[in-house]
Design a protein around this motif. Structure first.
Motif, PDB file in Angstrom:
ATOM      1  N   ARG A 168      -6.519   3.088  -4.410  1.00  0.00           N
ATOM      2  CA  ARG A 168      -6.771   2.716  -5.806  1.00  0.00           C
ATOM      3  C   ARG A 168      -7.928   3.539  -6.376  1.00  0.00           C
ATOM      4  NH1 ARG A 168      -7.892  -3.476  -7.077  1.00  0.00           N
ATOM      5  NH2 ARG A 168      -9.901  -2.899  -6.171  1.00  0.00           N
ATOM      6  N   PHE A 177      -1.925  -1.481  -4.983  1.00  0.00           N
ATOM      7  CA  PHE A 177      -3.129  -1.322  -4.165  1.00  0.00           C
ATOM      8  C   PHE A 177      -4.014  -2.564  -4.267  1.00  0.00           C
ATOM      9  CE2 PHE A 177      -2.714   3.505  -4.701  1.00  0.00           C
ATOM     10  CZ  PHE A 177      -2.228   3.690  -3.418  1.00  0.00           C
ATOM     11  N   ALA A 204     -14.582   0.079   0.047  1.00  0.00           N
ATOM     12  CA  ALA A 204     -13.934   0.634   1.247  1.00  0.00           C
ATOM     13  C   ALA A 204     -14.983   1.012   2.288  1.00  0.00           C
ATOM     14  CB  ALA A 204     -13.083   1.847   0.881  1.00  0.00           C
ATOM     15  N   ASP A 240     -14.431   1.018  -5.951  1.00  0.00           N
ATOM     16  CA  ASP A 240     -13.454   0.888  -4.871  1.00  0.00           C
ATOM     17  C   ASP A 240     -13.893   1.641  -3.624  1.00  0.00           C
ATOM     18  OD1 ASP A 240     -11.677  -0.874  -6.016  1.00  0.00           O
ATOM     19  OD2 ASP A 240     -10.295   0.672  -6.717  1.00  0.00           O
ATOM     20  N   ALA A 253      -4.987  -4.948  -1.139  1.00  0.00           N
ATOM     21  CA  ALA A 253      -6.388  -5.201  -0.789  1.00  0.00           C
ATOM     22  C   ALA A 253      -6.681  -6.699  -0.743  1.00  0.00           C
ATOM     23  CB  ALA A 253      -7.310  -4.504  -1.786  1.00  0.00           C
ATOM     24  N   ARG A 254      -6.062  -7.453  -1.636  1.00  0.00           N
ATOM     25  CA  ARG A 254      -6.251  -8.901  -1.641  1.00  0.00           C
ATOM     26  C   ARG A 254      -5.636  -9.524  -0.391  1.00  0.00           C
ATOM     27  NH1 ARG A 254      -3.910 -13.490  -2.462  1.00  0.00           N
ATOM     28  NH2 ARG A 254      -1.840 -12.666  -2.909  1.00  0.00           N
ATOM     29  N   PRO A 287      -7.915  -7.901   3.293  1.00  0.00           N
ATOM     30  CA  PRO A 287      -9.251  -7.459   2.873  1.00  0.00           C
ATOM     31  C   PRO A 287     -10.012  -6.637   3.925  1.00  0.00           C
ATOM     32  CG  PRO A 287      -9.222  -9.828   3.296  1.00  0.00           C
ATOM     33  CD  PRO A 287      -7.811  -9.349   3.419  1.00  0.00           C
ATOM     34  N   ALA A 337      -6.127   0.548   1.022  1.00  0.00           N
ATOM     35  CA  ALA A 337      -5.665   0.185  -0.324  1.00  0.00           C
ATOM     36  C   ALA A 337      -6.773   0.452  -1.346  1.00  0.00           C
ATOM     37  CB  ALA A 337      -5.227  -1.273  -0.368  1.00  0.00           C
ATOM     38  N   LEU A 338      -8.004   0.151  -0.980  1.00  0.00           N
ATOM     39  CA  LEU A 338      -9.138   0.414  -1.878  1.00  0.00           C
ATOM     40  C   LEU A 338      -9.324   1.914  -2.091  1.00  0.00           C
ATOM     41  CD1 LEU A 338     -11.536  -2.231  -0.341  1.00  0.00           C
ATOM     42  CD2 LEU A 338     -10.539  -2.316  -2.646  1.00  0.00           C
ATOM     43  N   ARG A 360       0.839  -1.209   0.000  1.00  0.00           N
ATOM     44  CA  ARG A 360       0.000   0.000   0.000  1.00  0.00           C
ATOM     45  C   ARG A 360       0.870   1.254   0.000  1.00  0.00           C
ATOM     46  NH1 ARG A 360      -2.415  -0.695   4.646  1.00  0.00           N
ATOM     47  NH2 ARG A 360      -1.080   0.802   5.702  1.00  0.00           N
ATOM     48  N   ASP A 391      -8.683  -3.998   5.451  1.00  0.00           N
ATOM     49  CA  ASP A 391      -8.105  -2.656   5.480  1.00  0.00           C
ATOM     50  C   ASP A 391      -8.637  -1.864   4.286  1.00  0.00           C
ATOM     51  OD1 ASP A 391      -6.625  -0.353   5.633  1.00  0.00           O
ATOM     52  OD2 ASP A 391      -4.682  -1.327   5.409  1.00  0.00           O
ATOM     53  N   PRO A 392      -9.387  -0.799   4.543  1.00  0.00           N
ATOM     54  CA  PRO A 392      -9.980  -0.041   3.433  1.00  0.00           C
ATOM     55  C   PRO A 392      -8.995   0.874   2.696  1.00  0.00           C
ATOM     56  CG  PRO A 392     -10.507   1.026   5.497  1.00  0.00           C
ATOM     57  CD  PRO A 392      -9.778  -0.266   5.845  1.00  0.00           C
TER      58      PRO A 392
END
Length: 185
Positions: free
Chosen positions: A141, A124, A161, A157, A128-129, A132, A137-138, A105, A134-135
């Protein structure tokens, strides 16, 4: 017969030759790591970089602390807007722990700052993968998609999030801007 004191001094001399100078002595890495963290907290980024470098070079940091040292030194480089060194250190942290979502991230944020949006999107997405819950990275992106004016992807995204964190301010404002086809800030 050689006196005991002389034998002891010879042993100490051999240890210094074997282990190196005192600043490289075993056990210094964790101390430098703590000092680096303290310097970073004071916003002394040069001091943090110097201490993390000493901690890494000590050769005695345990594995998790070693990849955290690279990640944290990268954060200090990023705080100084030294994007290339930050990317090098995030990448070093990821070589030690490829599943370190925070480093992905963080590196994604730096790629976005440099305008390398495709790499930012990849980092990102992988972060996220891997994490999952943690908002961030979304959100990161989504912000990149906004810059690219890919507003539908950005909304997707931000919605994902918001499903994780319904009160995240950047997700709320980003979704509102992307929905209206405006630049997200």
């Amino acid at each position: 017969m050689v006196p005991r004191t002389v034998r002891l001094m010879a042993l100490v001399g051999m240890l210094v030759l074997t282990l190196g100078p005192p600043e490289r002595a075993w056990g210094q890495g964790p101390r430098h790591f703590r000092e680096a963290h303290e310097a970073y907290q004071r916003r002394d980024f040069d001091g943090a970089i110097q201490r993390y470098t000493l901690a890494i070079a000590s050769g005695d940091l345990p594995h998790p602390d070693l990849f955290f040292a690279f990640n944290n030194r990268a954060n200090a480089h990023a705080a100084k807007r030294d994007w290339d060194r930050a990317i090098q250190d995030y990448s070093a942290a990821l070589r030690l722990n490829p599943k370190f979502a925070a480093a992905l991230r963080n590196r994604g944020n730096v790629y976005a700052r440099k305008g390398d949006y495709e790499r930012a999107i990849r980092d990102f997405g992988e972060a996220a993968r891997l994490d999952p819950d943690d908002p961030h990275a979304l959100i990161g992106r989504g912000l990149v998609y906004c810059v690219k004016q890919e507003f539908d992807r950005a909304v997707g995204d931000f919605d994902a999030a918001l499903a994780i964190c319904p009160t995240c301010p950047r997700a709320i404002s980003g979704r509102a801007a992307a929905s209206a086809g405006k630049e997200c800030r």
